[in-house]
Every structure is written in structure tokens, then in C-alpha cells.
Design a protein around this motif. Sequence first.
Motif, PDB file in Angstrom:
ATOM      1  N   GLN A 215       0.821  -1.207   0.000  1.00 51.99           N
ATOM      2  CA  GLN A 215       0.000   0.000   0.000  1.00 51.99           C
ATOM      3  C   GLN A 215       0.861   1.266   0.000  1.00 51.99           C
ATOM      4  OE1 GLN A 215      -3.664  -0.360   0.256  1.00 51.99           O
ATOM      5  NE2 GLN A 215      -3.545   1.703  -0.594  1.00 51.99           N
ATOM      6  N   THR A 218       1.973   1.915  -3.623  1.00 53.83           N
ATOM      7  CA  THR A 218       0.932   2.471  -4.492  1.00 53.83           C
ATOM      8  C   THR A 218       0.597   3.909  -4.101  1.00 53.83           C
ATOM      9  OG1 THR A 218      -0.784   1.481  -3.085  1.00 53.83           O
ATOM     10  CG2 THR A 218      -0.119   0.246  -5.031  1.00 53.83           C
ATOM     11  N   THR A 280      -8.832   3.935  -8.455  1.00 52.73           N
ATOM     12  CA  THR A 280      -8.942   2.828  -7.516  1.00 52.73           C
ATOM     13  C   THR A 280      -7.535   2.422  -7.116  1.00 52.73           C
ATOM     14  OG1 THR A 280     -10.958   2.038  -8.592  1.00 52.73           O
ATOM     15  CG2 THR A 280      -9.804   0.499  -7.143  1.00 52.73           C
ATOM     16  N   SER A 282      -5.225  -0.026  -4.624  1.00 48.92           N
ATOM     17  CA  SER A 282      -5.172  -1.203  -3.757  1.00 48.92           C
ATOM     18  C   SER A 282      -3.729  -1.434  -3.348  1.00 48.92           C
ATOM     19  CB  SER A 282      -5.724  -2.423  -4.495  1.00 48.92           C
ATOM     20  OG  SER A 282      -4.820  -2.838  -5.506  1.00 48.92           O
TER      21      SER A 282
END
Length: 318
Positions: A215, A218, A280, A282
Motif C-alpha cells: 500500500q 501504491t 482505484t 489497492s
Amino acid sequence: MIRLLFICFFSLSYSSGAYAIFCQFDELYANSVVTADLITSKPGDVVGYHEFGWTTTGCQPPTPVYNQDFYISYLGKGGTTGCITTISGVYLDASPDLCSPATYGSVSTKIKLDQSFPQSGYARRNFVRNSYALPPPGNYVLKPYESKLYYLWYVGTTSPGVGRTSILLGVTQGGGTVITTCSLVNSNIVVDFGEISEAKASEPFDIEFSGCTNQADTKRFNDTVSLSFVSDQIRADGSALRNKSCAYCAKGLQIALKDGSGKPIDLTKNYKLSSNGASTISPTGLKYGFIADLQRDLDEALSGGSIDTNLTFVTTVE
């Protein structure tokens, strides 16, 4: 049909003018630029470059200078060819000069004191991926580890004596890059409007990245990466992408790019991925929504044909 080709390119540069103690410089700069994704590069691949340059209108060295040669040089740490950089896994290729030991500097340029002024010099060497492991995912600045430019000369009139050096320019910036395991899912994105009878249609599409470490990886990618846009068909005001001119191409049509929330995107400016509005995120990937909006190009009369144009998306670290 619109063909969108996604190409990764990381770059950032720094330059600074300065007045030095021995010479008057109209121009003096040093840049480090990253041109490739470090994660996907292989040992031996060129991943960027370091350059420096100068223009001087005159010099007054403090001591007699042997052979009237006054050097502006980068002095690096490392082996005979490879200089250490701020990122393990990447070295600065100093060849044909030496990194260490280096008589006149790892990368050197020369001012001839017995020749007329102004004089200019420029040097550029590549950053190259080696076989060492890269550091963990994160934001990094790539530049030579010993990040300074020096004056270098030898005292003497008929024979070289003591070598002297003096710091000319301290380079504090470098080429920004994100080391990440996130990679593009599809580099050739095709948006097909199908058969249409009027200049009014919209098609959504996504740009996706996968394979991220976690995480934090990202989030870092999302927060620091922007898109810039390249195409010969971009309108001067950045409002749309014009259709190509060809025997079978439709006239009077253009494509506006919008983010997933429907907000128009200026194709002449950088676009931060974090502002996408339809993303989005993830632990292992990211997806960004965009809209290709078919519009009338009022600069041309409307006529039938194919929609054929392309836009290159370039990722940039900010």
C-alpha cells in the motif's frame, strides 16, 4: 480509431548560474536526468545522464598555471570507469575518462588561459544500471555521489608542480525518480468509437498499473507521478486532440480528454494522477479512469471518414 500509446519517461533537471572566484561565468550549470524506469532496466542499460556546462568571459587564476590549462571537472568516487551515485544499482560511466584515480578529474573540460575569451565547455556522461540490487521502493534523487564541480590546475611555468583544486559549484539537486514495482498493465490502449452519425460521443477507458509492492508503494506512486501528453495533433490551447489529415480521415472532428469525473484535461500541462477523481488504489495496483470525448472541430467543415489519431502519455515525477 484512437490509439493511445503509453510510454514511461522520468525526468527532472537542475541548473544554476554562479560567479566563481577565479573566472567570470555567464553560464554555469549541472543537471542529472533520469530517462528510464530503474525497475525494468537490465544491467548495462542506460537509465539517464549527468551533464555540466559553462561559458566564461575571463579568468584570473591565483597562481601561475602550468601549460595555461585550467580545468573545470567533476571528481568522482569509485573505480576506474564507474563512479558511485546516490542510488545503489546505478553508476555514472565516466569513460573515456577515469573515475578514480583521475589526473584531471573524472569528467573534465578545459579553459585555455592563453586563448581568447569567451570560451565554453560541455560534458555529458551516462547513468548505467549495474548488477547490484536497487534500494527499497521509495522516492529518490539520482545524481553523482560526489556532487560538485571543481577548478583543477597545476602550479608552474615550465613544469607541472603542485596540483590545486577549488570547489566551483555545489550541485544540490538531481534527477527525481520513483523506485517502484508498479508496472503498466497495457502500453497500447485503443479507444474505438465504432460507427457514429454525429460529432457527439464519449468512450471511457482506464490506465492501470499492477505488481506494486504494498500500500505504501501504491500511495507513493499516486502522490508523486503526473502525466504529460505528446502528439502533433494537440491543439495550441490544449483543449483537444485533432484528427489526422489523410485521404480516409474524417474532417471537422476532435477528441477532448477528460478525467473519470468528467473534468476536462489541458493537454499542454502536467496532470497529477492524484487528482483523477475516478481512481482505484489497492495494495498491489492502481487504476485511473479517463473519458475520450468526441467533439466538433469548428475550424474545419464536417465530412465523413475515420477517426485516426494518437496521444502519448508520459509519466513524470513531481
